[in-house]
Design a protein around this motif. Structure first.
Motif, PDB file in Angstrom:
ATOM      1  N   LEU A 139      25.930  72.483 -23.208  1.00  0.00           N
ATOM      2  CA  LEU A 139      26.948  73.525 -23.284  1.00  0.00           C
ATOM      3  C   LEU A 139      27.374  73.774 -24.726  1.00  0.00           C
ATOM      4  CD1 LEU A 139      29.292  72.383 -20.368  1.00  0.00           C
ATOM      5  CD2 LEU A 139      27.330  73.916 -20.231  1.00  0.00           C
ATOM      6  N   SER A 140      27.923  74.968 -24.974  1.00  0.00           N
ATOM      7  CA  SER A 140      28.519  75.276 -26.278  1.00  0.00           C
ATOM      8  C   SER A 140      29.900  74.616 -26.372  1.00  0.00           C
ATOM      9  CB  SER A 140      28.666  76.787 -26.435  1.00  0.00           C
ATOM     10  OG  SER A 140      29.647  77.282 -25.530  1.00  0.00           O
ATOM     11  N   GLY A 141      30.466  74.640 -27.589  1.00  0.00           N
ATOM     12  CA  GLY A 141      31.796  74.059 -27.765  1.00  0.00           C
ATOM     13  C   GLY A 141      32.840  74.729 -26.894  1.00  0.00           C
ATOM     14  N   GLY A 142      32.781  76.058 -26.792  1.00  0.00           N
ATOM     15  CA  GLY A 142      33.742  76.773 -25.952  1.00  0.00           C
ATOM     16  C   GLY A 142      33.575  76.445 -24.483  1.00  0.00           C
ATOM     17  N   GLN A 143      32.332  76.279 -24.030  1.00  0.00           N
ATOM     18  CA  GLN A 143      32.084  75.929 -22.627  1.00  0.00           C
ATOM     19  C   GLN A 143      32.588  74.524 -22.325  1.00  0.00           C
ATOM     20  OE1 GLN A 143      27.887  76.749 -22.721  1.00  0.00           O
ATOM     21  NE2 GLN A 143      28.121  78.710 -21.648  1.00  0.00           N
ATOM     22  N   ARG A 144      32.418  73.605 -23.261  1.00  0.00           N
ATOM     23  CA  ARG A 144      32.933  72.244 -23.060  1.00  0.00           C
ATOM     24  C   ARG A 144      34.456  72.258 -22.946  1.00  0.00           C
ATOM     25  NH1 ARG A 144      29.411  69.130 -27.722  1.00  0.00           N
ATOM     26  NH2 ARG A 144      27.375  69.903 -27.034  1.00  0.00           N
ATOM     27  N   GLN A 145      35.090  73.103 -23.776  1.00  0.00           N
ATOM     28  CA  GLN A 145      36.541  73.194 -23.688  1.00  0.00           C
ATOM     29  C   GLN A 145      36.965  73.728 -22.330  1.00  0.00           C
ATOM     30  OE1 GLN A 145      39.331  71.834 -24.549  1.00  0.00           O
ATOM     31  NE2 GLN A 145      39.115  72.393 -26.706  1.00  0.00           N
ATOM     32  N   ARG A 146      36.206  74.661 -21.777  1.00  0.00           N
ATOM     33  CA  ARG A 146      36.528  75.197 -20.452  1.00  0.00           C
ATOM     34  C   ARG A 146      36.319  74.155 -19.357  1.00  0.00           C
ATOM     35  NH1 ARG A 146      33.628  80.735 -19.584  1.00  0.00           N
ATOM     36  NH2 ARG A 146      32.345  80.266 -21.405  1.00  0.00           N
ATOM     37  N   VAL A 147      35.332  73.270 -19.547  1.00  0.00           N
ATOM     38  CA  VAL A 147      35.161  72.162 -18.596  1.00  0.00           C
ATOM     39  C   VAL A 147      36.404  71.271 -18.612  1.00  0.00           C
ATOM     40  CG1 VAL A 147      33.824  70.091 -18.022  1.00  0.00           C
ATOM     41  CG2 VAL A 147      32.651  72.174 -18.757  1.00  0.00           C
ATOM     42  N   ALA A 148      36.917  70.998 -19.822  1.00  0.00           N
ATOM     43  CA  ALA A 148      38.130  70.182 -19.937  1.00  0.00           C
ATOM     44  C   ALA A 148      39.314  70.868 -19.252  1.00  0.00           C
ATOM     45  CB  ALA A 148      38.441  69.909 -21.402  1.00  0.00           C
ATOM     46  N   LEU A 149      39.405  72.193 -19.366  1.00  0.00           N
ATOM     47  CA  LEU A 149      40.465  72.931 -18.680  1.00  0.00           C
ATOM     48  C   LEU A 149      40.312  72.828 -17.160  1.00  0.00           C
ATOM     49  CD1 LEU A 149      40.819  76.224 -20.752  1.00  0.00           C
ATOM     50  CD2 LEU A 149      42.505  74.418 -20.507  1.00  0.00           C
ATOM     51  N   ALA A 150      39.085  72.984 -16.684  1.00  0.00           N
ATOM     52  CA  ALA A 150      38.845  72.891 -15.239  1.00  0.00           C
ATOM     53  C   ALA A 150      39.215  71.508 -14.721  1.00  0.00           C
ATOM     54  CB  ALA A 150      37.382  73.200 -14.934  1.00  0.00           C
ATOM     55  N   ARG A 151      38.926  70.476 -15.503  1.00  0.00           N
ATOM     56  CA  ARG A 151      39.284  69.111 -15.094  1.00  0.00           C
ATOM     57  C   ARG A 151      40.803  68.965 -15.000  1.00  0.00           C
ATOM     58  NH1 ARG A 151      36.989  64.702 -18.955  1.00  0.00           N
ATOM     59  NH2 ARG A 151      38.572  65.643 -20.300  1.00  0.00           N
ATOM     60  N   CYS A 152      41.522  69.660 -15.882  1.00  0.00           N
ATOM     61  CA  CYS A 152      42.988  69.655 -15.777  1.00  0.00           C
ATOM     62  C   CYS A 152      43.449  70.317 -14.485  1.00  0.00           C
ATOM     63  CB  CYS A 152      43.597  70.424 -16.951  1.00  0.00           C
ATOM     64  SG  CYS A 152      43.746  69.491 -18.439  1.00  0.00           S
TER      65      CYS A 152
END
Length: 351
Positions: A139-152
């Motif tokens: 994943l790109s950096g932005g996609q990884r950040q969105r994964v972290a948001l989804a985990r929240c």
């Protein structure tokens, strides 16, 4: 969901100097609060006290009627129904996107169809459903950040805490992620607290901005309010790109000044003829109107161009007045360092 209340929070790590002192704030339910301030001002310490990673030395943290922490006791992080997004994403590289998002559910003993539905819904909100089986490395950096948001989001937290989550991203990706955060907030309805030292992020994302300096809360207001009407020199200097100038004091409680009032004040200050009490006034660059050298003699305020920064759509100027005070302005046309200009100020705010 419930309102988060911080009551006279203080934190001293035993150095004799409080990192946070007398910090009181009501975070409105479902709001998006940006905690803004320079590095070392205590904003991350406040976030960690809310999360439960630090125990307050003074004061208390409440979520609705629940006492989360005070100097005598502190509820552990896992019992606060909060989620935190870190600057480093904190994803497990050996797990798929879906497994990373679903991990908090597994810790809580949730499995089966309920587990799969929650993970699918969380990935849908951040628009990553088709990436469920990929690994973070793909994943790109932005996609990884969105994964972290989804985990929240997957645990339906009362409060989402974000500790400078965009600090490692480039400018264009930051703008894309700002859209993601706004969308995330609208879709989730969660109360969000976002720590940043970047005022442009705070202004773009938040419904409310709380400005900190040296461990203390200075002002809380909407982005538009805090930009137009900052309280004091520190907030005025932190927010926006304005300049603070000293002018002859005007009697009364008026704080917003327009051009007819400002012209004689600047004329007296620059000419050195003004006397008596002084006041600090904030002038934004968009309120400084620059004229060329062909302006009629004596018309406007004389200024010299100290520096010029080309920003693509405009030139950002730093100007020096005859008395040595500085103003900032914008120009659509090329200007050179050392040029002499005439200017007028159409609006200012007394600090």
């Amino acid at each position: 969901m419930a309102r988060l209340i911080l009551n006279q929070l203080g934190k001293d790590f035993g150095t004799g100097r409080a990192v946070v002192s007398g910090f009181s704030l009501d975070v409105r339910e479902g709001g998006f609060l940006a905690l803004l301030g320079p590095s070392g001002c205590g904003k991350t310490t406040v976030l960690r006290m809310i999360a439960g990673f630090e125990t307050p030395t003074d004061g208390s943290v409440h979520l609705g009627e629940r006492l989360l922490a005070d100097a005598a006791q502190s509820l552990p992080p896992e019992k606060r129904n909060m989620a935190m997004v870190f600057q480093s994403y904190a994803l497990w590289p050996h797990m798929s996107v879906a497994d990373n998002v679903g991990y908090p559910l597994k810790v809580r003993g949730i499995s089966g169809e309920t587990y799969r539905t929650k993970v699918r819904d969380a990935l849908g909100i951040v628009r990553l459903a088709e990436y469920a089986e990929r690994r973070p490395a793909d994943l790109s950096g932005g996609q990884r950040q969105r994964v972290a948001l989804a985990r929240c989001l997957v645990t339906s937290p009362d409060v989402v805490l974000l500790d400078e989550p965009l600090a490692n991203l480039d400018r264009h990706l930051k703008q894309e992620m700002e859209e993601t955060f706004r969308d995330f907030h609208q879709r989730s309805g969660a109360t969000m607290i976002y720590v940043t030292h970047d005022q442009s992020e705070a202004m773009a994302l938040a419904t409310d901005v709380a400005v900190m300096s040296e461990g203390r809360l200075l002002q809380v207001a909407s982005p538009a309010e805090i930009y137009a009407r900052p309280e004091g020199r520190v907030v005025g200097g932190l927010i926006g790109r304005g300049a603070i100038v000293t002018l002859p004091r005007i009697a009364g409680n008026c704080r917003a000044f327009d051009r007819p009032v400002l012209e004689p004040l600047f004329a007296g200050a620059v000419a050195g003829t003004a006397s008596g009490d002084r006041m600090d006034v904030l002038v934004r660059p968009e309120d400084v109107m620059v004229s060329g050298e062909n302006t009629a003699a004596g018309e406007g305020i004389a200024a010299a161009v100290e520096s010029v920064l080309f920003e693509g759509e405009r030139y950002a100027l730093k100007l020096t007045l005859a008395d040595g005070q500085a103003l900032r302005a914008y120009s659509r046309f090329p200007v050179r360092t050392g040029d002499s200009l005439r200017l007028s100020v159409r609006a200012a705010w007394r600090l």
